[in-house]
Design an enzyme around this catalytic site. Structure first.
Site, PDB file in Angstrom:
ATOM      1  N   TYR A 109      46.482  44.274  41.784  1.00 22.62           N
ATOM      2  CA  TYR A 109      45.839  45.325  42.559  1.00 22.62           C
ATOM      3  C   TYR A 109      44.473  44.760  42.901  1.00 22.62           C
ATOM      4  CZ  TYR A 109      49.167  48.480  40.171  1.00 22.62           C
ATOM      5  OH  TYR A 109      50.288  49.081  39.656  1.00 22.62           O
TER       6      TYR A 109
ATOM      7  N   CYS B 118      41.614  45.941  40.706  1.00 24.12           N
ATOM      8  CA  CYS B 118      41.804  45.838  39.264  1.00 24.12           C
ATOM      9  C   CYS B 118      40.817  44.847  38.646  1.00 24.12           C
ATOM     10  CB  CYS B 118      43.239  45.406  38.975  1.00 24.12           C
ATOM     11  SG  CYS B 118      43.539  44.846  37.285  1.00 24.12           S
TER      12      CYS B 118
ATOM     13  N   PHE C 199      40.853  43.386  35.729  1.00 28.64           N
ATOM     14  CA  PHE C 199      41.520  42.307  35.012  1.00 28.64           C
ATOM     15  C   PHE C 199      42.138  41.293  35.976  1.00 28.64           C
ATOM     16  CE2 PHE C 199      41.745  46.076  32.198  1.00 28.64           C
ATOM     17  CZ  PHE C 199      40.838  45.624  31.251  1.00 28.64           C
ATOM     18  N   CYS C 200      42.628  41.765  37.110  1.00 28.61           N
ATOM     19  CA  CYS C 200      43.111  40.857  38.155  1.00 28.61           C
ATOM     20  C   CYS C 200      41.956  40.017  38.681  1.00 28.61           C
ATOM     21  CB  CYS C 200      43.757  41.646  39.287  1.00 28.61           C
ATOM     22  SG  CYS C 200      45.218  42.593  38.801  1.00 28.61           S
TER      23      CYS C 200
END
Length: 329
Positions: free
Chosen positions: A108, A111, A113-114
């Protein structure tokens, strides 16, 4: 070529909002909001999963139930020579032994963490393709038993959980080098910093709408889903953020954000980066998590009212341009 950019520089960087009607579509949109995560893998239910939005936060990924948790980059010859050498060291190319044919990131866009994974890939100039996952039907990752993002596929090998992905990649870029340097701060990012962000980006109705405008614009949504995500998501996460404040004992959102930023700058101890003259994995983690909010109101306020701005600008310069490979349409 990005490795040599320093030479040029050296010679010349909710509880239950009544206005919303519970439905599967609303519920799924809730699973798109950034900075609220969970390890729960329970299926969608045709109602608002308010309790899940403040349930268990996971440090390395976004989950489907995070949906109620979630509807929510150096410096004339004698001077430049030493500085360039420093940057070449800092902006290292991948090991010759690590030369993947294809790297694909399922993500995403908003996101955190992405964005941690992308910061690592960009910093090490590892070309990668991106598949933006639709957070409502997740059809792009139906092939995988793992239903969270990020998922990184390297020459057919699936890697999951942002911290584990980065550890594996680091060992391939630097074979035999321990990955525990900066581990304490990497854990701080996952276990504290991300939890301070949600109450800030959804602090007020206008900030929640600003955040979801970004999410809806950057995410993989149909037209209808985009409208729902922007407005229903903003309202929902405004209320959810209030519960998040209570869960993490936050009384003043901005004060908590500024405190976290100042704590990080103090950790630098006068150095350019936590890693010294070059970023380490903790630098990349903090940078990646903060990147989606940097130009939102909360991020602008953070830079204006703390000392983190200079470090962030140095990181933008060091990480450089994205190494993402844009597919031709």
């Amino acid at each position: 070529m990005k490795r040599f950019s320093g030479l040029n520089r050296a010679i010349s960087r909710a509880t239950q909002p009544a206005a919303l009607t519970a439905s599967p579509t609303h519920d799924r949109i809730l699973h798109t909001a950034p900075y609220t995560t969970t390890t729960s893998s329970s299926p969608f239910k045709s109602r608002f999963l308010w309790d899940h939005a403040i349930a268990n936060h996971s440090s390395g990924h976004w989950t489907r139930s995070a949906a109620a948790n979630a509807v929510a980059g150096t410096m004339m010859f004698s001077v430049a020579a030493s500085t360039l050498a420093e940057e070449v060291h800092a902006k290292e190319a991948p090991s010759k032994k690590f030369n993947p044919k294809e790297v694909v990131l399922y993500q995403y866009e908003a996101c955190p963490f992405c964005n941690k994974v992308k910061a690592f890939l960009d910093y090490y100039d590892i070309p990668y393709k991106v598949v933006e996952v639709n957070p409502i039907n997740k059809k792009e990752i139906k092939w995988s038993d793992y239903k969270k993002v990020p998922i990184l596929v390297v020459d057919g090998e699936q890697m999951v959980d942002s911290s584990e992905i980065i550890d594996k990649l680091f060992l391939r870029v630097h074979p035999g080098t321990p990955v525990d340097v900066g581990l304490e701060w990497r854990r701080w990012v996952d276990n504290h910093l991300v939890h301070v962000l949600s109450p800030n980006i959804y602090r007020s109705p206008s900030e929640a709408l600003e955040s979801f405008d970004y999410i809806a614009t950057q995410g993989n949504f149909s037209f209808t889903e985009r409208i729902m995500a922007k407005y229903a998501g903003a309202v929902a996460m405004y209320f959810v953020s209030k519960k998040l404040k209570k869960r993490y004992n936050i009384t003043d959102e901005r004060a908590a954000l500024y405190e976290a930023a100042e704590k990080w700058v103090d950790a630098l101890n006068g150095q350019k980066f936590l890693g010294g003259s070059k970023p380490n994995l903790a630098d990349l983690a903090v940078f990646g998590v903060l990147k989606p909010i940097r130009y939102l109101k909360s991020g602008r306020d953070m830079v204006e009212h703390t000392r983190i701005g200079e470090w962030y600008s140095r990181m933008e310069s060091e990480v450089g341009k994205s190494s993402r490979v844009m597919e031709q349409k």
